[in-house]
Each structure stands twice: as C-alpha cells, then as structure tokens.
Design a protein around this motif. Structure first.
Motif, PDB file in Angstrom:
ATOM      1  N   PRO A  36      49.406  13.057  -8.410  1.00  0.00           N
ATOM      2  CA  PRO A  36      48.259  13.090  -9.323  1.00  0.00           C
ATOM      3  C   PRO A  36      48.345  14.270 -10.290  1.00  0.00           C
ATOM      4  N   MET A  37      47.773  14.089 -11.457  1.00  0.00           N
ATOM      5  CA  MET A  37      47.650  15.178 -12.421  1.00  0.00           C
ATOM      6  C   MET A  37      46.176  15.461 -12.654  1.00  0.00           C
ATOM      7  N   ILE A  38      45.782  16.724 -12.482  1.00  0.00           N
ATOM      8  CA  ILE A  38      44.417  17.154 -12.749  1.00  0.00           C
ATOM      9  C   ILE A  38      44.328  17.578 -14.214  1.00  0.00           C
ATOM     10  N   LEU A  39      43.351  17.044 -14.928  1.00  0.00           N
ATOM     11  CA  LEU A  39      43.135  17.383 -16.325  1.00  0.00           C
ATOM     12  C   LEU A  39      41.876  18.225 -16.454  1.00  0.00           C
ATOM     13  N   THR A  40      41.938  19.289 -17.258  1.00  0.00           N
ATOM     14  CA  THR A  40      40.770  20.123 -17.534  1.00  0.00           C
ATOM     15  C   THR A  40      40.876  20.668 -18.961  1.00  0.00           C
TER      16      THR A  40
END
Length: 355
Positions: A36-40
């Motif tokens: 998974p890639m966390i985007l912020t």
C-alpha cells in the motif's frame, strides 16, 4: 410521485472511534494488497508516518506531495512512485486534496482506494474528480474514481482547527444544498441531503465553541458523509461551477471559496427551487435559507468575502467568461447581469440577495 432514478454507489464504510490502529490493516488484508501507498499533504506527512507504524505487516510507502485542486503535474509525479514501488493499494489520509490525488491515480491505474478523511469535505463519498491544469479546473465522474472503502475515525477530526472545521463543514453543506435542486434529485437523496444539513448545522456551532466535543465532531462527520453521498449520487449546479472556476483561475482555497459562494448561489436559484428552500429551512430552523447560511458562516468566524482570499475584483470578468464557456445545468437560467451581481456581492462580503 414524480418518476426518478436513484443509483447507489458501492462503498464499504467504517464509522467510529479509535479505528486507525486496526481498521486500515484489516481493510488492506481484506483486499489482498501487499504494497500500500499512504498519500498525504506535506503538512500531514507525520500523520502518514504514524499510520505506517500500524501497517508494518505490509511493504508500505508514503507520498506526501498532495496539493490543493489536484494539479495534473502532482499526479504524474505520484504515478512515478506508484510504478517504482509496484503499489497495489492507495490509502488517502487527509482532506479533499489528498483524496483527490488518490482518485486521480486510481482513474489512471484502477488501484483500490481506502479513504481516511480528516476533514468534512465529503470527496471520499463520490465518484467525482476535479483536476487542474494550466489554470483551468475540470471535473469528471467514473466508477474507477470512487474509493472502495471509507474509514471515518472521529478521533482524526478532533485536532482539525476550528477555522478549517467551519469552512470544511459549510463546503459539505453545499453538496447537500445543490443536491436538493439537482436535475437528478430524487426522494432518497433529498432525505439524505436534508439530514446532512441538519447534522452539520447543529454540530458546527457546538464544535467551534468546544473543539474537543466528541459528540459534536461525530455529528459533523456523520453529516459530512451524508452530504458527500449526495454529491456522489446527483449532479451539481452553478455553485460548484463557480467554485471550480474560482479555484482553477486564482488558486483560491477550496473550502473557504465554497463557504463564501454558497449563500449567493442559493439566493440566485431561490425563485426556482421552492422545495429545496423549504427543506434547507427546515433543517436549519429558518425561513430565509440563503441568509441563514451567510449568518452561519459569520457566526463560525468563516470568511464571507472573496477579496479576503486574494481574488482581484477584475477577476469577476474571468469567472463570468468561464461560467458561460462550459455551462452546467442550473435551475435558474444563467444571466450575465445577475451572475455579476452574485459575484460582486461575494467579492465584497455582502449578504445574499434574492432578486
């Protein structure tokens, strides 16, 4: 009863408190993702790293470059990271900017999205994406854009500053207001929209007075979900057209722009939307819905003038041009004189006028 069409968007929703530690990992596992890639946004990078600590069972990465109005160049940079890391799931932690970036990536890749909103913007509940390129913001809708999972953790909104809580909440109300007089309006969405307005209009003043009031925060987040669901189910009208034009042309802050324009857009349409006015008035306990929305913003300390956001007065000409260039459906006909009056009052911060 008037015939209608209602389409429910497929989405799995978890709503509660203290969900971040376990619910995200459960959802990543449930869909079978490994990377998974966390985007912020840059401002929420530390929150993204904290979330990553709960996902040590996965090959987790972080992209912290989300920007307001979802610029295409930002999306393309993120896509490079997605390809390099062989990302198989997107986790958007933040407000409309971050969730918009996840949607833009998903549109191009069809990756599974888990949205974790920290504001009341409501974007997570819609299959709608607005992207900005060369000073113009365009919108589109597609099933690929709709996040598959939404995790509403009330605890994540407790630190949302009161000023942003106010404008984010009124931004959400705007979705429900336009949903009530949408060309695709239907009885189910009207129920959802009215309840969303009621929940936010009652919760926002309480949380402004006491930002740690968890019940008020829960009501606001619940209302935001309902208003976002409205936005995702039916088309919008002049309010959203104006806000998209303003945001794309002058890079104005999203929720503040919606907060300022909403009372004036409703006043513009008022002679043509009696049922919507009745429902909004009932939800807010008023017989003058446009003025009540304006006074709500003022009571919450939210901005009421576009000039205070940095928009030049001569920019009104540009927005009128953009509005007529690609017209949205709207219950009231678009008339240049009335439209200029709307924008001038919004620029100056005057109360809305029903004419």
């Amino acid at each position: 009863m008037t015939p209608f069409v209602y389409t429910a968007n497929p989405v799995r929703v978890q709503f509660g408190s203290d969900l971040l530690k376990t619910a995200v990992a459960e959802e990543v596992t449930r869909i079978g993702a490994k990377r998974p890639m966390i985007l912020t946004t840059p401002e929420q990078e530390s929150d993204g790293r904290k979330l990553a600590e709960y996902l040590t069972a996965f090959e987790c990465s972080i992209f912290h470059g989300a920007r307001m109005h979802t610029p295409v160049d930002t999306t393309l940079r993120a896509m490079e990271d997605v390809a390099r890391r062989q990302t198989d799931c997107l986790i958007a932690l933040g407000g409309g900017s971050t969730i918009g970036l996840a949607k833009a990536i998903a549109l191009r890749t069809d990756l599974h999205q888990i949205a974790i909103p920290t504001t009341y913007a409501g974007s997570e509940a819609t299959p709608i994406l607005g992207e900005t390129e060369n000073g113009v913001k365009t919108t589109q809708s597609s099933p690929r854009i709709q996040p598959e999972v939404i995790i509403y953790d009330v605890d994540l909104t407790l630190s949302l500053p009161p000023a942003l809580s106010a404008t984010s909440g009124i931004n959400a109300i705007a979705h429900a207001v336009e949903g009530l007089y949408s060309k695709q309006a239907n009885p189910i969405i009207s129920l959802i929209a009215e309840e969303g307005i009621r929940a936010l209009a009652s919760g926002l003043p309480q949380l402004i007075n006491d930002p740690a009031n968890k019940e008020a925060r829960s009501n606001a987040l619940y209302g935001a979900w309902l208003c976002g669901t409205t936005l995702g189910a039916v088309g919008m009208a002049i309010h959203h057209k104006l806000c998209h034009a303003l945001g794309g042309a002058f890079d104005l802050p999203h929720s503040q722009t919606h907060t300022i324009i909403l009372p004036h857009a409703l006043a513009y349409n008022a002679p043509y939307v009696s049922d919507a006015l009745m429902r909004i008035g009932r939800a807010m306990g008023t017989d003058n819905a446009p003025l009540a929305l304006y006074e709500l913003a003022r009571s919450l300390g939210a901005p009421t003038a576009l000039k205070d956001l940095g928009m030049p007065r001569h920019g009104i000409d540009r927005i009128v041009e953009l509005t007529f260039r690609n017209q949205y459906w709207n219950p009231a006909p678009l008339e240049e004189t009335r439209l200029r009056g709307l924008l001038l009052r919004a620029w100056e911060g005057q109360p809305p006028v029903i004419d």
